[in-house]
Design an enzyme around this catalytic site. Structure first.
Site, mmCIF file in Angstrom:
data_model
loop_
_atom_site.group_PDB
_atom_site.id
_atom_site.type_symbol
_atom_site.label_atom_id
_atom_site.label_comp_id
_atom_site.label_asym_id
_atom_site.label_seq_id
_atom_site.Cartn_x
_atom_site.Cartn_y
_atom_site.Cartn_z
ATOM 1 N N LYS A 102 -4.415 5.228 14.831
ATOM 2 C CA LYS A 102 -4.989 4.691 13.370
ATOM 3 C C LYS A 102 -6.037 4.882 13.139
ATOM 4 O O LYS A 102 -6.947 5.976 13.329
ATOM 5 C CB LYS A 102 -4.408 3.703 13.774
ATOM 6 C CG LYS A 102 -2.161 3.689 13.870
ATOM 7 C CD LYS A 102 -1.574 4.307 12.858
ATOM 8 C CE LYS A 102 -0.416 3.711 12.850
ATOM 9 N NZ LYS A 102 0.641 4.933 12.244
ATOM 10 N N ARG A 139 -8.734 11.931 12.631
ATOM 11 C CA ARG A 139 -6.928 11.618 12.665
ATOM 12 C C ARG A 139 -6.504 12.776 12.834
ATOM 13 O O ARG A 139 -6.382 13.595 12.591
ATOM 14 C CB ARG A 139 -6.579 10.619 11.630
ATOM 15 C CG ARG A 139 -6.583 9.106 12.006
ATOM 16 C CD ARG A 139 -7.124 8.374 10.726
ATOM 17 N NE ARG A 139 -5.092 7.938 11.457
ATOM 18 C CZ ARG A 139 -5.007 7.412 9.830
ATOM 19 N NH1 ARG A 139 -5.810 6.652 8.441
ATOM 20 N NH2 ARG A 139 -3.713 6.984 10.524
ATOM 21 N N ARG A 165 -7.266 -3.455 9.055
ATOM 22 C CA ARG A 165 -6.515 -4.289 10.062
ATOM 23 C C ARG A 165 -7.092 -5.111 11.528
ATOM 24 O O ARG A 165 -7.105 -6.159 11.516
ATOM 25 C CB ARG A 165 -5.151 -3.269 11.047
ATOM 26 C CG ARG A 165 -4.844 -3.041 9.089
ATOM 27 C CD ARG A 165 -2.804 -2.383 9.300
ATOM 28 N NE ARG A 165 -2.413 -2.274 7.940
ATOM 29 C CZ ARG A 165 -2.203 -2.286 6.805
ATOM 30 N NH1 ARG A 165 -2.467 -4.077 6.777
ATOM 31 N NH2 ARG A 165 -2.190 -2.064 6.380
ATOM 32 N N ARG A 202 -5.954 1.779 18.084
ATOM 33 C CA ARG A 202 -6.656 0.191 17.932
ATOM 34 C C ARG A 202 -5.399 -0.064 19.336
ATOM 35 O O ARG A 202 -5.745 -1.786 19.181
ATOM 36 C CB ARG A 202 -4.883 -0.212 16.768
ATOM 37 C CG ARG A 202 -5.502 -0.200 15.678
ATOM 38 C CD ARG A 202 -4.181 -0.194 14.150
ATOM 39 N NE ARG A 202 -4.729 0.097 12.614
ATOM 40 C CZ ARG A 202 -5.220 0.554 12.347
ATOM 41 N NH1 ARG A 202 -3.680 0.221 11.697
ATOM 42 N NH2 ARG A 202 -5.549 0.311 10.742
ATOM 43 N N LYS A 257 0.978 -1.057 -0.256
ATOM 44 C CA LYS A 257 0.186 -0.031 0.076
ATOM 45 C C LYS A 257 0.738 1.149 -0.318
ATOM 46 O O LYS A 257 0.720 1.912 -1.082
ATOM 47 C CB LYS A 257 -1.206 0.214 1.051
ATOM 48 C CG LYS A 257 -2.114 1.405 1.196
ATOM 49 C CD LYS A 257 -2.658 0.811 2.410
ATOM 50 C CE LYS A 257 -2.961 0.839 3.701
ATOM 51 N NZ LYS A 257 -2.140 2.360 4.134
ATOM 52 N N GLY A 299 -5.036 7.820 5.939
ATOM 53 C CA GLY A 299 -4.260 8.872 6.361
ATOM 54 C C GLY A 299 -2.980 9.104 5.310
ATOM 55 O O GLY A 299 -2.757 10.023 5.517
ATOM 56 N N GLN A 349 4.634 9.252 7.314
ATOM 57 C CA GLN A 349 3.864 10.049 6.840
ATOM 58 C C GLN A 349 4.314 11.319 6.882
ATOM 59 O O GLN A 349 4.284 12.609 6.088
ATOM 60 C CB GLN A 349 2.520 10.087 7.393
ATOM 61 C CG GLN A 349 1.824 8.149 7.422
ATOM 62 C CD GLN A 349 0.832 8.058 6.873
ATOM 63 O OE1 GLN A 349 0.086 8.870 8.214
ATOM 64 N NE2 GLN A 349 -0.290 6.962 6.769
ATOM 65 N N ASP A 377 1.965 -1.271 12.212
ATOM 66 C CA ASP A 377 0.140 -1.480 11.496
ATOM 67 C C ASP A 377 0.339 -3.236 11.780
ATOM 68 O O ASP A 377 -0.872 -3.569 11.581
ATOM 69 C CB ASP A 377 0.811 -1.632 10.171
ATOM 70 C CG ASP A 377 0.216 -0.071 9.723
ATOM 71 O OD1 ASP A 377 0.408 0.379 10.118
ATOM 72 O OD2 ASP A 377 0.879 -0.205 8.206
#
Ligand code: SPQ
Length: 427
Positions: A340, A124, A386, A344, A24, A96, A167, A313
């Site tokens: 995320k 986010r 996920r 999570r 990705k 994101g 990022q 992740d």
């Protein structure tokens, strides 16, 4: 909207061979950097998941011609100054990566842009990119979507990152391609480096020395054909499935093995996993290999420190593996999990507890006592791809029926997940 829950079929063991979809992170970058390169970029192995399709949609709205066929994406680059003002708001869906990278790329364009995404994206934090970009002179309104970017001239900075994030790093690198003067970025810990590798190969003025990255204004990027390797973050689900189901052996072909992404391999091996890595090779500058996984007796471990960005992740599915390991597994320094697609830490702990797991959330991770008897449950995915895939793996070893509140969210990174999953069934 009526929600239809999805019953997870049970497997006795999992055997066979699969090829997971394209990475990705690399797929996003191939489209974005191809769009601002001179020439045509042919991308094979591209992930046609919802997030990467959002990226394609945003660049089309900025005047980039992108052809999508069954097995190739063709980006007709318009050069470093070739983007045009979109006639409408850019919509980044659940992604994101798209949202944050666009902030960096668009803050120095000669036009304004509005960006928003779905309800998860709107929760986010974007301040992590807008604040350092503002030190370069960028003007981005709001710290949550919708964002309004006033394109303007910007200047290079010397910036010490406050969070280990590819990022944030990439947003700064993209802005730095357009900034007057040099930009130096100091990472705290090494995060995924696909941007540095790809932009370097395209001729950007970028130098990496350990944790320091220097970028200068770049007049030209040259298009490169890109062969995207399989996503190790998607392979992760099958690694854990093969380990925890008895009498299983799975071969996963063409997995990206960039060392900034392979923390899961190190952790699973440390837990006693029977993993074999073979056919090692490179594809467009990225290491690639095939992986064989066999059912294994796992034991607990501690996961913390510099390895966290290398497996961030994968932590929900690593937590799943820890449920079936002897002893107590501790995950720490992973507070990034809270920002995320959903929180999570909370989501994993709340859902795993529903089936009887001994799991305790902490401020920066969780503590999991393994090998407790587990029963099936009605799981909430929180619309997080996920979470859905991790819970589907967990359900295989829980006694009785399990359902997911939503299975469609896997489309974000792995649209054919359930097909590939049941293909391995050995009933
Ligand atoms: O793109 P998005 O929604 O942020 O996706 C996630 C994921 O689980 O697929 C995170 F939720 O991956 C991020 C990853 O966590 C993708 C990414 C990238 O391509 O640069 C970097 C990581 O995020 P960060 O915040 O650590 O930079």
């Amino acid at each position: 909207m009526i929600k239809i829950s999805y019953e997870i079929k049970k497997m006795r063991s999992a055997n066979g061979e699969i090829t997971v979809p394209g990475d990705k992170s690399i797929s996003h970058r191939a489209v974005m950097f191809g769009a601002i390169a001179d020439g045509v970029t042919h991308i094979t192995g591209f992930l046609k998941g919802a997030d990467c399709l959002s990226t394609i949609d945003c660049f089309r709205k900025m005047g980039i011609e992108i052809d999508v066929t069954e097995d190739m994406i063709t980006v007709h680059g318009k050069g470093i100054n070739g983007l045009s003002k979109p006639s409408e708001m850019l919509y980044t869906g659940n992604s994101g990566t798209t949202t944050r990278l666009l902030c960096g790329l668009l803050c120095a364009q000669p036009f304004d842009t509005d960006i928003t995404g779905d309800s998860s994206i709107c929760r986010r934090p974007m301040g992590r990119v807008t604040k350092p970009l503002s030190l370069m002179g960028a003007n981005i309104e709001n710290e949550y979507c919708p964002l309004h970017i006033h394109g303007k001239e910007i200047t290079g900075i010397d910036y010490k990152m406050t969070v280990a994030s590819a990022q944030v790093k990439t947003a700064l690198i993209l802005a730095a391609l357009y900034a007057n003067g040099d930009t130096v970025i100091h990472e705290t810990e090494k995060s995924r480096d696909h941007t540095e590798l790809m932009l370097g190969a395209m001729g950007a003025n970028i130098k990496v020395r350990g944790l320091d990255i220097t970028v200068s204004k770049t007049d030209k990027l040259t298009a490169q054909d890109i062969d995207v390797p399989g996503d190790i973050s998607s392979a992760a689900f099958f690694l854990v499935l093969g380990l925890i189901l008895p009498n299983s052996e799975i071969v996963i072909r063409n997995v990206g093995m960039n060392p900034t992404r392979t923390g899961i391999i190190d952790v699973l091996k440390d837990m006693g996993a029977d993993l074999e890595i073979f056919n090692e090779r490179t594809a467009t500058g990225e290491p690639v290999a095939d992986i064989r996984v066999r059912s294994s007796k796992l034991h607990s471990t501690k996961i913390c420190g510099e390895i966290i960005p290398r497996l961030i992740d994968e932590l929900p599915v690593i937590a799943t593996a820890a449920l079936f390991a002897d002893g107590t597994t501790v995950i720490a320094d992973a507070q990034e999990l809270k920002v995320k697609e959903t929180d999570r830490i909370k989501a994993v702990c709340d859902e795993f507890k529903k089936c009887g797991a001994d799991i305790t959330p902490t401020a920066d991770g969780m503590i999991i006592v393994g090998n407790k008897p587990l029963c099936g449950a009605d799981f909430e995915t929180y619309g997080d791809h996920r979470m859905a895939m991790s819970l589907a793996i967990l359900a295989q070893r829980a006694e009785g029926k399990s359902t997911l509140s939503d299975s469609k969210c896997v489309d974000v990174s792995y649209p054919k997940f359930f097909e590939d999953f049941y293909e391995l069934n050995d009933v």
